[in-house]
Scaffold this motif. Structure first.
Motif, mmCIF file in Angstrom:
data_model
loop_
_atom_site.group_PDB
_atom_site.id
_atom_site.type_symbol
_atom_site.label_atom_id
_atom_site.label_comp_id
_atom_site.label_asym_id
_atom_site.label_seq_id
_atom_site.Cartn_x
_atom_site.Cartn_y
_atom_site.Cartn_z
ATOM 1 N N TRP A 1 37.600 37.980 50.513
ATOM 2 C CA TRP A 1 38.158 37.060 49.516
ATOM 3 C C TRP A 1 37.538 35.680 49.683
ATOM 4 O O TRP A 1 36.928 35.376 50.704
ATOM 5 C CB TRP A 1 39.682 36.982 49.608
ATOM 6 N N ASN B 1 39.697 41.209 45.343
ATOM 7 C CA ASN B 1 39.974 39.779 45.229
ATOM 8 C C ASN B 1 38.953 39.022 44.386
ATOM 9 O O ASN B 1 38.850 37.802 44.470
ATOM 10 C CB ASN B 1 40.038 39.152 46.617
ATOM 11 N N ASP C 1 39.630 36.085 40.754
ATOM 12 C CA ASP C 1 40.394 34.871 41.025
ATOM 13 C C ASP C 1 39.440 33.733 40.677
ATOM 14 O O ASP C 1 38.255 33.810 40.977
ATOM 15 C CB ASP C 1 40.777 34.820 42.513
ATOM 16 N N SER D 1 37.705 44.679 39.740
ATOM 17 C CA SER D 1 38.565 43.833 40.575
ATOM 18 C C SER D 1 40.009 43.916 40.136
ATOM 19 O O SER D 1 40.319 44.125 38.967
ATOM 20 C CB SER D 1 38.095 42.384 40.492
ATOM 21 N N ARG E 1 44.019 38.406 40.411
ATOM 22 C CA ARG E 1 44.699 37.531 41.380
ATOM 23 C C ARG E 1 45.509 36.554 40.546
ATOM 24 O O ARG E 1 46.665 36.751 40.302
ATOM 25 C CB ARG E 1 43.688 36.830 42.284
#
Lengths: 300, 424, 344
Positions: B251, B277, B280, B296, B299
């Motif tokens: 991440w 992650n 995001d 993905s 987030r």
């Protein structure tokens, strides 16, 4: 521990080539940081605990330079010269006050600046991590050499590091300035008595060491994320390199960096969960067997 | 308004003027008790978090998430009529400092509840303080499952308002299995950071990937260290194993470094990549050469859930703080929403009463899968938040289509998982 | 190393047995008074923060003072002393969580474990000199930190020992009660300091100073330098682990950060802050650093800049620790006073 994987790798030529080159890549970048550390220790007798911060400055200056101009060459120059400039100021105003003082005092001054530099970067560039992005010239597919994969960008990186090693080695051995630096490392009082300005030499060597760390940071900026405090893990690793190679030895830094790169690349196959531990174990063994490191005591 | 006055006060905290001012204030309260009674007493909420070092962004974006909601709430009358005063302090990521600060916030600063913005070991240290002092505590950043799932860790006065790895893994396993079946991806590799979050999330993902697609095989595992700067040896190792797909729980900056370095080896053309992650903004906006088509989990992304409330919240945050919210931001904002709802229900801002009404409480929330999130009564962790998977593109909206996870399925499998762990 | 040595200027000879006994008596009296004052604090001030503060002072104070046995008295600059702090916290925490031993038994076992670890690690480290000793202790510290992170089933890895450390009541003492923990920490601190003081003032303590000042001369007069260094390394490690035990009780857990190099760094910094030429210097340094840390985190999130500037003030401005400064200032004043007396 996974000995099967390790032996499996050691009988496959593709695996050996790829892991050896990745060891080389890890090692050469480490070498650039470590050689500055060892040079500063050799001449100034200072363990520059804040060396990682100059790697960080190099990366951030390179980022700003790259964002302004879009040129990777300019980024590299910004990184190394910026780190050198801060290094010179740091040496003249602070480090020069603790020459010959207790090693703990020197460390403490460096530690203070690690804290200050990290916070300064957080204030200037922000707490969030940054990424520079790969320059377009290197966005090309990797090369295949003897079954192993090698990205062209890493070829540049290794070439630059090798060139630095060669220039430093030759410069110290052959040029007049190199001789003066070596003499200053050996006996500063004598050199000073001969009319050489040792303050100038010290400042220059410190700035050079920082420039090399900055260069490493700038070279790493396209592939590593930039955060305040990013210099720390690099400092620890280059510190291990210099201790293993011998504090003050450029050849030692080169060999130490390559050894550590190989320990990492093959260790990640044989001991995937204990690669870091392996490095420290390696350091303990070398220190116990040969406290001054593999190539200790001689500069260049 | 209370927040500003607090920082003003603490800045003068050590000089003589402040002492005089305090004495003056003391004299005033003695002389004019009605002044003190006329206004409802502010409620102080303490928040230990990480504001320095490599994950300073965790702390700053958590604080932003809290403050944006606290300001709204204070403008609307506060927590059960009491204005909230946040006291945020930096633990520098050290658990002993997190514990020390949490105790100090309660014992010295008079904070009546704690929002714990610590990660990993720090959150467990704060949990022990909450156990000891009995103060209401909401963990907003720690995704470690055992914090609330393990009955040995759980305490009645602590709650988690954050994602939990197991939820992401079940949704992710289901999503990945469908793609694995469609594209015939049988050989998988994993690359996750070697610490509790990375290990647990990866193990759970693999479990559910195999649950939904039994013929999948893991042929290589790599475990780089957290905050490792260089992934070369890891990348070359993965390439040699020649997997068809890769799962990663890396991440933040670690993930972007990994992507930049893996790009050099053209890794993303050789395998499907599932990076939970990735979606995001911290990672999406930073990576310059984002490969197309990375799978993905979400987030925080303002386009999922695709509601006007969520988009408005994301834009308001961006307008205020000049950057997009992080995953931590929404979790912290939700904590304030939950506390507010609990205070309304309890008719009080008293921590003990809130702890009684919080279990099972559902609150309207822009980050909920159906517009609400619920603090599950049985294990004090939030459920029903937006969870989904999709593929990335290099420009906004970054993840054009998000396939929502199925909470019913998550609950079923989570219950089995808890049994297998001895948690239920 | 010249500027950082305990009792550097004193030049006194080893005191006779009788003098030593009376000095020990004075120490005991001071310790008793100190303990009484500490114990009365929570009854005089109702501040819970003060209680927490003193408990942390006890943990860090024992750790820092034990480091001074190495740095100040023996001239062994250890960068890895924090490993014993971590070892103490983990051994004690694990024994309490896993074995169901009573607290005193777990405490004694923890001391034994630290002693054995100190013996093994010390036997390797103390052969090296100066900066190399510093490096090898740092390497061991990092090695132990990596082991704690990797040995996940036992240590809990990066999440540390979770779920709280059980504190069964013994002899009517309930360490789950903050006041009891406070008194126990004060007792450990005072006894620990008293013991270390006796070590420093004993013939062994003077042997340490001799080894520091001139190891070659010491070995000529028949001192086994290696054994002396090893002995003090083990002793210092044991006292440091007591600091770790107190910290593990304070946070009710043990975390890998306790065994990280930053703890060693803090120990060294405390020593520099308080000064290493006096026995009490590290204790003064502890109080200073904790006050500095606590106020700085209250006031700002740019803790690094503040701490950095303070360090620079001590390292470049004062050029010595606070107690060194006080002692020298006092000695100067006394000298001036005595010259004035003789001149009149």
């Amino acid at each position: 521990m996974d000995f099967d994987a390790l032996t499996g790798c050691l009988v496959s030529s593709a695996c050996i080539v790829t892991q050896t080159t990745s060891g080389l890549i890890i090692g050469m970048l480490l070498f650039l940081v470590a050689v500055g550390l060892t040079l500063i220790f050799g001449v100034l007798k200072i363990v520059n605990f804040s060396h990682g911060a100059f790697y960080m400055f190099g990366a951030y200056f390179a980022l700003s330079g790259y964002q302004l101009t879009g040129s990777f060459i300019v980024a590299l120059l910004c990184g190394s010269l910026g780190a050198a400039a801060i290094g010179l100021i740091f040496e003249r105003f602070f480090i020069s006050r603790v020459y010959g003082r207790d090693v703990l005092m020197q460390l403490l001054v460096c530690y203070a600046f690690v804290l200050i530099f990290d916070d300064a970067v957080k204030l200037i560039w922000g707490p969030e991590f940054k990424s520079m992005g790969m320059p377009a010239a290197f966005q090309v597919p990797p090369l295949f050499i003897a079954g192993g994969v090698v990205p062209p960008f890493y070829l540049l990186l290794v070439a630059v590091a090798l060139a630095v090693a060669a220039l430093l080695g030759l410069g110290l051995a052959r040029t007049r300035l190199g001789k003066v630096i070596r003499a200053a490392a050996h006996n500063p009082a004598m050199v000073s008595a001969l009319g050489v300005n040792t303050a100038l030499i010290y400042g220059a060597v410190f700035a050079l060491g920082c420039a090399l760390a900055g260069l490493a940071g700038a070279l790493a900026a396209p592939v590593r994320s930039l955060t305040p405090g990013m210099g720390f893990s690099v400092l620890i690793e280059s510190f291990i390199v210099t201790v293993i190679g011998g504090m003050g030895s450029i050849l030692g830094a080169l060999i130490g960096a390559l050894l550590l790169g190989l320990v990492r690349s093959f260790g990640s196959i044989g001991f995937p969960l204990f690669t870091d531990g392996l490095m420290y174990l390696f350091m303990v063994i070398v220190l116990v067997a040969r406290p001054t490191g593999l190539f200790g005591k001689d500069l260049a | 308004m209370t927040i500003e006055s607090k920082t003003g006060e603490s800045k003068m905290g050590i000089n003589r003027r402040a002492t005089l001012a305090l004495m003056g204030a003391g004299a005033m309260t003695v002389a004019a008790p009605w002044v003190a009674r006329a206004q409802a007493k502010a409620i102080k909420i303490g928040m230990p978090t990480i504001l320095s070092g490599r994950v300073a962004q965790l702390g700053t974006s958590s604080r932003n998430g809290v403050m944006i909601e606290v300001e709204k709430l204070n403008a609307a009358g506060g927590l059960a009529g009491r204005p909230i005063e946040m006291v945020v302090r930096d633990s520098k990521g050290q658990p002993q400092e997190a514990a020390r600060i949490a105790r100090e916030l309660v014992n010295t600063d008079g904070c009546e509840m704690i929002i714990d913005g610590e990660a990993s070991s720090g959150s467990f240290a704060v949990q022990e303080v909450a156990r000891d002092l009995g103060v209401l505590c909401v963990h907003t950043c720690s995704e470690a499952s055992s914090l609330t799932a393990d009955p040995k860790q759980r305490i009645p006065n602590a709650f988690r308002c954050a994602r939990q790895g197991i939820h992401d893994s079940i949704a992710g396993g289901n999503y990945a299995a469908a793609i694995a079946k469609a594209k015939g991806l049988k050989k998988w590799a994993t690359c996750s950071p070697d610490y509790a979050y990375g290990r647990d999330t990866t193990a759970e993902f693999v479990t559910y990937l195999k649950h939904f697609a039994p013929d999948v095989e893991i042929i290589s595992e790599t475990w780089p260290k957290l905050f490792q700067p260089d992934y070369t040896e890891v990348i070359t190792r993965i390439l040699q194993a020649k997997p068809q797909a890769l799962y990663s729980a890396l991440w933040g900056g670690d993930l972007t470094s990994f992507i930049d370095q893996a790009n050099l080896y053209a890794m993303f053309t050789q395998m499907e990549v599932f990076a939970v992650n990735m979606a995001d903004y911290t990672a999406l906006t930073v990576v310059k050469n984002l490969p197309k088509g990375i799978h993905s989990g979400n987030r925080y992304i303002k386009t999922f859930p695709a509601t006007a409330e969520n988009a408005a919240w994301g834009d308001a945050y961006k307008a205020k703080y000049k950057e997009y919210p992080t995953n931590w931001s929404w979790q912290n904002a939700t904590a304030i929403m939950l506390l507010n709802e609990a205070a309304k229900k309890a008719g009080s801002a008293d921590g003990k009463k809130l702890a009684e009404v919080l279990p099972g409480l559902t609150v309207k929330c822009p980050f909920g899968a159906d517009g609400t999130v619920t603090m599950r009564a049985e294990d004090h962790t939030i459920v029903g938040y937006a969870i989904g998977w999709g593929t990335t593109i290099p420009t906004e909206p970054y993840v054009p289509e998000v396939k929502a996870g199925d909470w019913k399925q998550i609950f079923e499998l989570e219950a089995q998982w808890k049994k297998s762990k001895g948690y239920a | 190393m010249s500027e950082l040595q305990a009792d550097r200027s004193s030049g006194r000879v080893v005191a006779g047995a009788g003098q030593r006994r009376s000095a020990a008596g004075a120490d005991l009296l001071i310790a008793a008074i100190g303990f009484a004052v500490l114990v009365s604090l929570p009854f005089l001030f109702s501040s819970k923060a003060l209680v927490d503060f003193v408990i942390r002072c006890a943990a860090y104070g024992l750790f820092a003072t034990s480091l001074n046995l190495l740095v100040g008295y023996t001239g062994l600059i250890s960068f890895g002393h924090g490993m014993f702090f971590g070892l103490g916290a983990y051994s004690f925490g694990l024994l309490m969580q896993r074995t169901g031993l009573s607290i005193p038994a777990a405490f004694v076992l923890t001391l034994l474990i630290s002693a054995v670890a100190g013996l093994v690690i010390g036997a390797i480290c103390v052969r090296l000199k100066e900066i190399y000793f510093a490096f090898v202790t740092l390497a061991f510290q990092m090695l132990i930190h990596s082991v704690i992170l990797s040995w996940q089933p036992l240590t809990g890895g990066d999440q540390g020992l979770r779920g709280g450390i059980p504190r069964p009541v013994f002899l009517g003492i309930d360490l789950g009660n903050q006041l009891h923990l406070y008194i126990a920490s004060c007792a450990l601190l005072v006894v620990g300091l008293l013991l270390m003081r006796q070590i420093a003032q004993s013939p062994f303590g003077y042997t340490l100073r001799m080894v520091r000042d001139n190891a070659t001369r010491a070995s000529f007069i028949g001192i086994n330098v290696w054994r002396v260094k090893l002995a003090v390394f083990v002793l210092a490690g044991m006292f440091a682990s007591v600091g770790g035990v107190i910290m593990s009780l304070f946070v009710s857990g043990a975390y890998p950060e306790f065994a990280y190099w930053t703890i060693s760094g803090e120990g060294i910094f405390i020593n520099m802050l308080g000064g290493v030429t006096t026995f009490i210097g590290p204790m003064v340094g502890t109080v200073l650093l904790l006050i500095l840390n606590d106020t700085a985190t209250r006031l700002t999130e740019h803790y690094g800049i503040i701490l950095g500037v303070v360090i620079l003030f001590f390292a470049l401005g004062l050029r010595k620790g606070l107690m060194d400064f006080v002692v020298e200032w006092y000695a100067e004043r006394r000298d001036k006073a005595s010259t004035r007396e003789t001149s009149t």
